[in-house]
Scaffold this active site. Structure first.
Site, PDB file in Angstrom:
ATOM      1  N   TRP A 176       0.752  -1.243  -0.094  1.00  0.00           N
ATOM      2  CA  TRP A 176      -0.108   0.215   0.459  1.00  0.00           C
ATOM      3  C   TRP A 176       0.697   1.312   0.307  1.00  0.00           C
ATOM      4  O   TRP A 176       1.863   0.858   0.943  1.00  0.00           O
ATOM      5  CB  TRP A 176      -1.071   0.158   1.261  1.00  0.00           C
ATOM      6  CG  TRP A 176      -1.998   0.713   1.338  1.00  0.00           C
ATOM      7  CD1 TRP A 176      -2.757   1.856   0.352  1.00  0.00           C
ATOM      8  CD2 TRP A 176      -2.010   1.836   2.858  1.00  0.00           C
ATOM      9  NE1 TRP A 176      -3.471   2.470   1.188  1.00  0.00           N
ATOM     10  CE2 TRP A 176      -2.798   2.607   3.224  1.00  0.00           C
ATOM     11  CE3 TRP A 176      -1.425   1.670   3.918  1.00  0.00           C
ATOM     12  CZ2 TRP A 176      -3.792   4.208   3.474  1.00  0.00           C
ATOM     13  CZ3 TRP A 176      -1.756   2.724   4.874  1.00  0.00           C
ATOM     14  CH2 TRP A 176      -2.824   3.690   4.730  1.00  0.00           C
ATOM     15  N   ASP A 221      -0.958  -5.028   9.108  1.00  0.00           N
ATOM     16  CA  ASP A 221      -1.830  -4.357   9.024  1.00  0.00           C
ATOM     17  C   ASP A 221      -2.670  -5.144   8.614  1.00  0.00           C
ATOM     18  O   ASP A 221      -2.700  -5.444   7.135  1.00  0.00           O
ATOM     19  CB  ASP A 221      -1.351  -3.130   7.980  1.00  0.00           C
ATOM     20  CG  ASP A 221      -1.906  -2.202   7.355  1.00  0.00           C
ATOM     21  OD1 ASP A 221      -3.056  -2.372   8.750  1.00  0.00           O
ATOM     22  OD2 ASP A 221      -1.656  -1.317   6.543  1.00  0.00           O
ATOM     23  N   LYS A 251     -12.965  -0.612   5.994  1.00  0.00           N
ATOM     24  CA  LYS A 251     -13.902  -0.982   4.722  1.00  0.00           C
ATOM     25  C   LYS A 251     -14.803  -2.089   6.005  1.00  0.00           C
ATOM     26  O   LYS A 251     -15.699  -2.269   4.887  1.00  0.00           O
ATOM     27  CB  LYS A 251     -12.384  -1.998   4.305  1.00  0.00           C
ATOM     28  CG  LYS A 251     -11.837  -1.000   3.612  1.00  0.00           C
ATOM     29  CD  LYS A 251     -10.582  -0.718   4.028  1.00  0.00           C
ATOM     30  CE  LYS A 251      -9.492   0.379   3.374  1.00  0.00           C
ATOM     31  NZ  LYS A 251      -9.261   0.939   4.404  1.00  0.00           N
TER      32      LYS A 251
END
Length: 437
Positions: free
Chosen positions: A153, A234, A270
């Site tokens: 990311w 993560d 999310k």
């Protein structure tokens, strides 16, 4: 200008020169480069074409391409409607959030939770959790770099750079096979200095969508024990890989079983559709209660200087969902529905490309072992991505990452046709190459 003279304030008539006023304090500041993901969204919003598609967004969308407010969130809103949002609530609610978040990641019956060995703190979603850990790493291991998967990311680079932590990379994705480069990954783990920090995505790797298998995770964990590395996970998409919250935390559970001390960033942006509430958790597993108390106190000190406390409303929502059995059960069902839609769109896009007669291998789009979650590395080149924007009004990051959440039953055929069109040259070149053989 006022000055304090002779026990009283008096006004000074001295003025700045016109040249000093004209110079300005910030003339030496140049515009920052656009974030690759937010830049895609901005370009999409500015496009007036009715057929436009946004494949850059990292949040879930329904089959009409709209953001979703989950029913479990609506139920939680109703439950907390009469709540008094007073400052006295923040600490207690935050502690409950941490407790339930840790169970979600480490397991409801994980012994480390009962033993009090986890130092946890509510954070500003996954980004804030990563930033807190990066600062903790800098303060107590200032010479140790963070090893980030290549690719990862994009914001991971910003987070650890701004925390002034040196960065290294380890190989992860193989663009030729469009899968995990496991041998290279293991070589980099073995060759890193003992006691290094590594960041992993435990599920639904962003941006590739490629995850290690259970057996591969076990091999990675074993090698980490040999090298005494510290794993930091993560976890922004728990539930989106398999539709099963426990299955998606499998990597963390494997490292836990093997006796590692680990760190974990969690986000509820999310999987609960709470992107705007910025609710997350950072947890650091320690050797004993004494270490956990010390680490938590340092995290609290870091957070105090950065943002003091996160907003309580989002924390109340998540805490209510995780603590109420009926609401949590509903959430688990809704996560499964979201994951199933993502998997269906993966399979449908693959089918449409095959129906168009594309000789290219699009197998990596389908939701098979190793290719999971919201994202997919399409294999499209930057030039092909630019053509999709220019000719078809289809937006994604220039590395070819597709957010499957942006694919719907109404646009999947259009998307497949556009991809087929911009990859024709590669198809023709492949055919010529095969004929020459």
């Amino acid at each position: 200008m006022w000055r304090f003279m002779g026990g009283r304030f008096s006004r000074s008539t001295r003025c700045m020169s016109s040249s000093s006023r004209a110079f300005g304090w910030w003339e030496h500041v140049s515009p920052a480069p656009k974030d690759p993901i937010t830049g895609v969204t901005e370009a999409f919003l500015a496009d007036t074409n009715p057929n436009k598609i946004n494949l850059g967004v990292g949040a879930y969308r329904d089959d009409q391409g709209k953001p979703v407010v989950l029913q479990c969130v609506r139920n939680a809103e109703a439950k907390i409607a009469a709540c008094e949002f007073q400052e006295s609530n923040a600490t207690a609610v935050g502690s409950k959030l941490v407790e339930e978040s840790v169970k979600l990641a480490y397991g409801t019956h994980a012994h480390v939770v009962k033993e009090g060995r986890v130092a946890g703190l509510q954070a500003l979603s996954g980004t804030g959790a990563c930033r807190l850990f990066a600062e903790l790493q800098r303060r107590f291991y200032p010479r140790s770099p963070i090893y980030l998967p290549y690719p990862t990311w994009s914001n991971h680079h910003n987070i650890w750079r701004d925390a002034q932590v040196p960065e290294r990379g380890f190989r992860y994705y193989n663009p030729i096979t469009k899968g995990l480069d496991f041998a290279a990954l293991m070589d980099d783990v073995k060759n890193a200095p003992d006691g290094s920090f590594f960041l992993f995505h435990p599920c639904a790797h962003n941006p590739t969508g490629v995850d290690p298998t259970e057996e591969q995770w076990r091999e990675i964990s074993y090698q980490f024990k040999v090298k005494n590395h510290f794993p930091f996970f993560d976890m922004a998409y728990q539930g989106f890989a398999s539709g099963d919250l426990d299955m998606d935390a499998q990597a963390i559970r494997i490292f836990l079983e093997d006796g590692h001390l680990i760190g974990c960033a969690q986000s509820f942006s999310k999987n609960m559709g709470l992107y705007g509430h910025r609710v997350g958790c950072l947890s650091v597993l320690c050797a004993d209660v004494k270490q956990a108390v010390a680490v938590k106190s340092q995290l609290q000190k870091i957070a105090r200087a950065m943002y003091s406390n996160p907003l309580v409303h989002g924390i109340l929502l998540v805490s209510t969902i995780l603590n109420d059995p009926q609401t949590k059960a509903l959430w688990i069902k809704e996560v499964k529905v979201m994951a199933n839609r993502i998997q269906l769109m993966r399979a449908t896009l693959h089918e449409r490309l095959e129906e168009l007669g594309s000789p290219l291998d699009w197998e990596h789009i389908s939701n098979q072992v190793g290719w999971v979650g919201m994202f997919c590395f399409s294999g499209l080149t930057p030039d092909q991505v630019d053509r999709l924007v220019r000719e078809f009004h289809i937006y994604m990051t220039r590395d070819g990452r597709i957010s499957i959440a942006g694919v719907t039953t109404s646009n999947v055929s259009y998307l497949a046709s556009a991809i087929h069109e911009v990859t024709k040259y590669d198809q023709e070149a492949s055919n010529i190459y095969n004929i020459s053989l």
